[in-house]
Design a protein around this motif. Structure first.
Motif, PDB file in Angstrom:
ATOM      1  N   ALA A 229       0.841  -1.200   0.000  1.00 56.77           N
ATOM      2  CA  ALA A 229       0.000   0.000   0.000  1.00 56.77           C
ATOM      3  C   ALA A 229       0.871   1.242   0.000  1.00 56.77           C
ATOM      4  CB  ALA A 229      -0.913  -0.003   1.231  1.00 56.77           C
ATOM      5  N   THR A 230       0.626   2.131  -0.961  1.00 56.47           N
ATOM      6  CA  THR A 230       1.388   3.379  -0.987  1.00 56.47           C
ATOM      7  C   THR A 230       0.728   4.460  -0.144  1.00 56.47           C
ATOM      8  OG1 THR A 230       0.249   4.031  -3.011  1.00 56.47           O
ATOM      9  CG2 THR A 230       2.342   2.912  -3.267  1.00 56.47           C
ATOM     10  N   GLY A 231      -0.528   4.241   0.238  1.00 60.75           N
ATOM     11  CA  GLY A 231      -1.225   5.173   1.107  1.00 60.75           C
ATOM     12  C   GLY A 231      -2.008   4.417   2.162  1.00 60.75           C
ATOM     13  N   LEU A 251       5.255   6.766   6.793  1.00 62.01           N
ATOM     14  CA  LEU A 251       5.423   8.161   6.394  1.00 62.01           C
ATOM     15  C   LEU A 251       6.895   8.461   6.112  1.00 62.01           C
ATOM     16  CD1 LEU A 251       3.435  10.523   6.035  1.00 62.01           C
ATOM     17  CD2 LEU A 251       3.975  11.230   8.373  1.00 62.01           C
ATOM     18  N   GLU A 252       7.775   7.967   6.968  1.00 61.14           N
ATOM     19  CA  GLU A 252       9.205   8.200   6.777  1.00 61.14           C
ATOM     20  C   GLU A 252       9.713   7.549   5.496  1.00 61.14           C
ATOM     21  OE1 GLU A 252      10.585   6.628  10.480  1.00 61.14           O
ATOM     22  OE2 GLU A 252      10.947   8.633  11.326  1.00 61.14           O
ATOM     23  N   GLY A 253       9.060   6.464   5.096  1.00 60.77           N
ATOM     24  CA  GLY A 253       9.457   5.772   3.875  1.00 60.77           C
ATOM     25  C   GLY A 253       8.910   6.407   2.613  1.00 60.77           C
ATOM     26  N   GLY A 254       8.220   7.534   2.753  1.00 65.17           N
ATOM     27  CA  GLY A 254       7.711   8.249   1.584  1.00 65.17           C
ATOM     28  C   GLY A 254       6.277   7.947   1.237  1.00 65.17           C
ATOM     29  N   GLY A 255       5.578   7.140   2.052  1.00 72.80           N
ATOM     30  CA  GLY A 255       4.192   6.800   1.777  1.00 72.80           C
ATOM     31  C   GLY A 255       3.239   7.915   2.153  1.00 72.80           C
ATOM     32  N   ALA A 256       2.040   7.840   1.593  1.00 71.35           N
ATOM     33  CA  ALA A 256       0.992   8.821   1.918  1.00 71.35           C
ATOM     34  C   ALA A 256       0.225   8.362   3.149  1.00 71.35           C
ATOM     35  CB  ALA A 256       0.041   8.979   0.735  1.00 71.35           C
ATOM     36  N   ALA A 295       3.964  17.668   4.745  1.00 75.22           N
ATOM     37  CA  ALA A 295       2.657  18.137   4.289  1.00 75.22           C
ATOM     38  C   ALA A 295       2.249  17.513   2.958  1.00 75.22           C
ATOM     39  CB  ALA A 295       2.651  19.660   4.177  1.00 75.22           C
ATOM     40  N   GLY A 296       3.227  17.304   2.058  1.00 78.01           N
ATOM     41  CA  GLY A 296       2.910  16.750   0.755  1.00 78.01           C
ATOM     42  C   GLY A 296       2.477  15.306   0.786  1.00 78.01           C
ATOM     43  N   GLN A 297       2.691  14.629   1.915  1.00 84.76           N
ATOM     44  CA  GLN A 297       2.308  13.221   2.032  1.00 84.76           C
ATOM     45  C   GLN A 297       1.030  13.032   2.839  1.00 84.76           C
ATOM     46  OE1 GLN A 297       6.901  12.499   2.957  1.00 84.76           O
ATOM     47  NE2 GLN A 297       5.705  10.641   3.305  1.00 84.76           N
TER      48      GLN A 297
END
Length: 329
Positions: A229-231, A251-256, A295-297
């Motif tokens: 899951a990316t989000g 979140l730290e891994g770049g996921g939403a 914020a972007g995630q």
């Protein structure tokens, strides 16, 4: 078709058109395909899921949805027809939409815990049947993503939300058997992850982002994230200390991360976008995240589905989510 049913369908169509206009008006950069389960079983989460599933036939019985040994049943055909009509409405009204667009469908474990086999009892009871269901959902989602992409070619990103409210109960042996006197055996993490990963992988391979939503308690978010899951979409009121660790890692891994902070039903007192924003900021501060950095995630959402909300609150809730997201960004 009797006159009363014709009038009801016309009323439903008008209500759905208004719902689409509301979503596009309030969420100009992150819209979604509305669900209106009040239209009946063919429009609820399970009916929508079976409308997407490929290669498996189902129909409605007094106890709910059941797989059939023959061809596609009339109710499943109606569910597919309604989904197509809803997409027609979105395509017509969102011709110039170029933001993120989200569709949603019930996940393999929630479907397995809700739909019966041809001879009764849940699909969950049969290893082979639940594997077939996951494969059919994966195949159907490939076609579904392609259809949505064709209808909305200007959308910047396409997100598929996999709804798994039953996942914790499936993994903790809390799904009742047909008799009601027993419980289905727990599903072990490796199998739970594998079938979820098959569905999420199909979404990703089709060119969309695979997000998972659950507003249940004790969701194994680490397993969900690990399945691809990316989000992750959560009800912030149901996030415990263990979940916080998994969400932080994601979140730290770049996921939403979607934070469910707006009430999904009409609140008893007035709620401002300032109050919602402050709650999000407090939570980020508690877990040690800089809101400017992440914020972007972040996505701001209602805490759960809004089937029980009034029309006025649904509009207000979408507005609060949009305003809060703008404050954070």
């Amino acid at each position: 078709m009797p006159g009363g049913e014709v009038m009801q369908e016309a009323d439903n169509a008008r209500a759905y058109t208004e719902a689409v206009r509301m979503v596009l008006g309030e969420l100009d950069r992150g819209a979604h395909l509305p669900e209106m389960p009040g239209r009946g079983a063919i429009a609820d989460m399970i009916g929508r899921g079976l409308a997407v599933v490929s290669g498996l036939a189902a129909d409605l019985q007094p106890a709910g949805w059941r797989l059939t040994g023959g061809g596609v049943g009339v109710d499943q055909r109606r569910a597919r027809s309604l989904l197509s009509q809803d997409l027609d409405t979105v395509e017509e009204l969102a011709q110039d939409y170029d933001g993120i667009f989200k569709v949603q469908v019930a996940g393999p474990w929630t479907l397995a815990a809700s739909v019966e086999k041809p001879r009764g009892d849940k699909i969950l009871a049969d290893h082979g049947a639940r594997r077939d269901l996951a494969q059919g959902l994966a195949e159907g989602l490939r076609d579904h993503v392609a259809d949505v992409r064709r209808r909305m070619p200007r959308a910047a990103r396409l997100v598929v939300q996999i709804d798994e409210p039953a996942l914790p109960a499936v993994m903790q042996a809390r799904i009742p058997t047909a008799s009601g006197f027993g419980r289905h055996r727990r599903v072990d993490p490796p199998e739970a992850s594998a079938l979820l990963a098959e569905v999420l992988g199909a979404v990703t391979a089709a060119g969309a982002e695979a997000w998972v939503h659950s507003c249940a308690a004790e969701v194994p978010w680490g397993l969900v994230s690990g399945a691809g899951a990316t989000g992750l979409l959560v009800d912030l009121d149901r996030v415990d200390a263990t979940a916080i660790d998994h969400l932080a890692t994601h979140l730290e891994g770049g996921g939403a991360l979607g934070l469910g902070v707006v009430p999904s039903t009409d609140p008893t007192s007035e709620l401002s976008d300032k109050a919602v924003t402050e709650r999000v900021l407090r939570w980020l501060d508690m877990v040690g995240f800089d809101p400017e950095e992440y914020a972007g995630q972040l996505v701001v959402t209602p805490s759960c589905g809004m089937a029980g909300a009034s029309t006025s609150w649904a509009r207000r809730a979408l507005g609060l989510a949009g305003a809060t997201a703008r404050h954070l960004s």
